[in-house]
Write a protein that holds these residues in place. Structure first.
Motif, PDB file in Angstrom:
ATOM      1  N   GLU A 157       0.821  -1.215   0.000  1.00  0.00           N
ATOM      2  CA  GLU A 157       0.000   0.000   0.000  1.00  0.00           C
ATOM      3  C   GLU A 157       0.859   1.271   0.000  1.00  0.00           C
ATOM      4  O   GLU A 157       0.530   2.240  -0.684  1.00  0.00           O
ATOM      5  CB  GLU A 157      -0.928  -0.003   1.222  1.00  0.00           C
ATOM      6  N   ASP A 158       1.961   1.263   0.753  1.00  0.00           N
ATOM      7  CA  ASP A 158       2.799   2.462   0.803  1.00  0.00           C
ATOM      8  C   ASP A 158       3.461   2.747  -0.552  1.00  0.00           C
ATOM      9  O   ASP A 158       3.648   3.901  -0.928  1.00  0.00           O
ATOM     10  CB  ASP A 158       3.844   2.378   1.908  1.00  0.00           C
ATOM     11  N   LEU A 159       3.759   1.704  -1.313  1.00  0.00           N
ATOM     12  CA  LEU A 159       4.334   1.900  -2.642  1.00  0.00           C
ATOM     13  C   LEU A 159       3.306   2.509  -3.589  1.00  0.00           C
ATOM     14  O   LEU A 159       3.600   3.425  -4.356  1.00  0.00           O
ATOM     15  CB  LEU A 159       4.846   0.565  -3.190  1.00  0.00           C
ATOM     16  N   ARG A 160       2.069   2.021  -3.522  1.00  0.00           N
ATOM     17  CA  ARG A 160       1.006   2.590  -4.356  1.00  0.00           C
ATOM     18  C   ARG A 160       0.719   4.034  -3.964  1.00  0.00           C
ATOM     19  O   ARG A 160       0.502   4.887  -4.824  1.00  0.00           O
ATOM     20  CB  ARG A 160      -0.251   1.745  -4.250  1.00  0.00           C
TER      21      ARG A 160
END
Length: 52
Positions: free
Chosen positions: A6-9
């Motif tokens: 999620e943090d990458l997205r």
């Protein structure tokens, strides 16, 4: 669909938003008000052209 963290997205989405904001800002800026002075280049072989 890939299972990306999620943090990458979220970081990718923030990058796209930042780029879009930058492009809107840059589109409203004028071109350079004063051209910078140039310099005369060396004479090129086989031609009389001199850049300047």
């Amino acid at each position: 669909m890939y299972d990306f963290p999620e943090d990458l997205r979220d970081a990718q989405l923030a990058l796209h938003r930042t780029r879009a904001t930058y492009e809107r800002y840059a589109a409203g800026l004028p071109w350079s008000a004063e051209p910078m002075p140039g310099w005369e280049g060396e004479k090129q072989p086989y031609t009389s052209f001199r850049s300047g």
